[in-house]
Design a protein around this motif. Structure first.
Motif, PDB file in Angstrom:
ATOM      1  N   GLU A  60       0.809  -0.909  -0.010  1.00 48.67           N
ATOM      2  CA  GLU A  60      -0.036  -0.006   0.058  1.00 48.67           C
ATOM      3  C   GLU A  60       1.093   1.176   0.027  1.00 48.67           C
ATOM      4  N   ARG A  97      -8.083   6.895  -3.721  1.00 39.49           N
ATOM      5  CA  ARG A  97      -8.915   6.386  -2.573  1.00 39.49           C
ATOM      6  C   ARG A  97      -8.440   4.699  -2.416  1.00 39.49           C
ATOM      7  N   VAL A  98      -8.074   4.275  -1.280  1.00 39.06           N
ATOM      8  CA  VAL A  98      -7.474   2.838  -1.241  1.00 39.06           C
ATOM      9  C   VAL A  98      -8.798   2.078  -0.640  1.00 39.06           C
ATOM     10  N   HIS A  99      -9.080   1.045  -1.572  1.00 37.77           N
ATOM     11  CA  HIS A  99     -10.418   0.248  -1.088  1.00 37.77           C
ATOM     12  C   HIS A  99     -10.205  -0.887  -0.123  1.00 37.77           C
ATOM     13  N   GLU A 100      -9.007  -1.603  -0.456  1.00 41.33           N
ATOM     14  CA  GLU A 100      -8.574  -2.544   0.322  1.00 41.33           C
ATOM     15  C   GLU A 100      -7.096  -2.799  -0.039  1.00 41.33           C
ATOM     16  N   ALA A 101      -6.253  -3.094   0.931  1.00 41.58           N
ATOM     17  CA  ALA A 101      -4.919  -3.476   0.863  1.00 41.58           C
ATOM     18  C   ALA A 101      -4.793  -4.870   1.570  1.00 41.58           C
ATOM     19  N   GLN A 102      -4.483  -5.953   1.017  1.00 39.36           N
ATOM     20  CA  GLN A 102      -4.324  -7.225   1.716  1.00 39.36           C
ATOM     21  C   GLN A 102      -3.302  -7.927   0.910  1.00 39.36           C
ATOM     22  N   VAL A 157      -3.428  -4.481  -3.815  1.00 38.09           N
ATOM     23  CA  VAL A 157      -4.011  -3.262  -3.224  1.00 38.09           C
ATOM     24  C   VAL A 157      -5.127  -2.888  -4.238  1.00 38.09           C
ATOM     25  N   THR A 158      -6.398  -2.639  -3.822  1.00 33.57           N
ATOM     26  CA  THR A 158      -7.387  -2.246  -4.770  1.00 33.57           C
ATOM     27  C   THR A 158      -7.685  -0.807  -4.339  1.00 33.57           C
ATOM     28  N   ARG A 194      -9.998   2.568 -11.724  1.00 33.22           N
ATOM     29  CA  ARG A 194     -10.170   1.443 -10.588  1.00 33.22           C
ATOM     30  C   ARG A 194      -9.276   0.313 -11.046  1.00 33.22           C
ATOM     31  N   ARG A 213      -7.093  -3.247  -9.134  1.00 33.83           N
ATOM     32  CA  ARG A 213      -6.404  -4.195  -8.408  1.00 33.83           C
ATOM     33  C   ARG A 213      -5.099  -4.477  -8.658  1.00 33.83           C
TER      34      ARG A 213
END
Length: 102
Positions: free
Chosen positions: A11, A54-59, A63-64, A80, A82
């Motif tokens: 991220e 805008r970071v929606h998800e970082a796993q 990173v989305t 957008r 991923r």
């Protein structure tokens, strides 16, 4: 980070790459791109303005995010993606990205 220190997480690297795109720092973008997927050249002086991130998800290594842009013709655009990252020699690098389904 742009001066040489590596990002601690995917991220953090993605955020620093967004900033590099906004600043037109193609050298940094190239240095943080995995050598197997990196383009030969990159010209970031096309007049695109970067308006927000805008970071929606970082796993794990993914990173989305959504980046808000204004294209050279004035049109607003939302990118957008991923993104996938990989650690190489202790440093995180951008590998590739895909557009998630809505």
């Amino acid at each position: 980070m742009h001066a040489g220190a590596g990002a601690a997480t995917p991220e953090a690297l993605m955020r620093s790459r967004y900033t590099a795109y906004a600043l037109g720092d193609s050298g940094y973008v190239q240095r943080t791109w995995h050598p197997l997927t990196r383009p030969r050249s990159l010209d970031l002086r096309d007049g695109t303005r970067y308006l927000g991130l805008r970071v929606h998800e970082a796993q794990e290594e993914f990173v989305t995010f959504t980046a808000q842009l204004r294209l050279p013709d004035g049109e607003r655009y939302a990118l957008r993606e991923r993104s996938r990252f990989e650690q190489v020699g202790g440093a995180w690098l951008y590998v590739d990205g895909e557009t998630p389904e809505a």
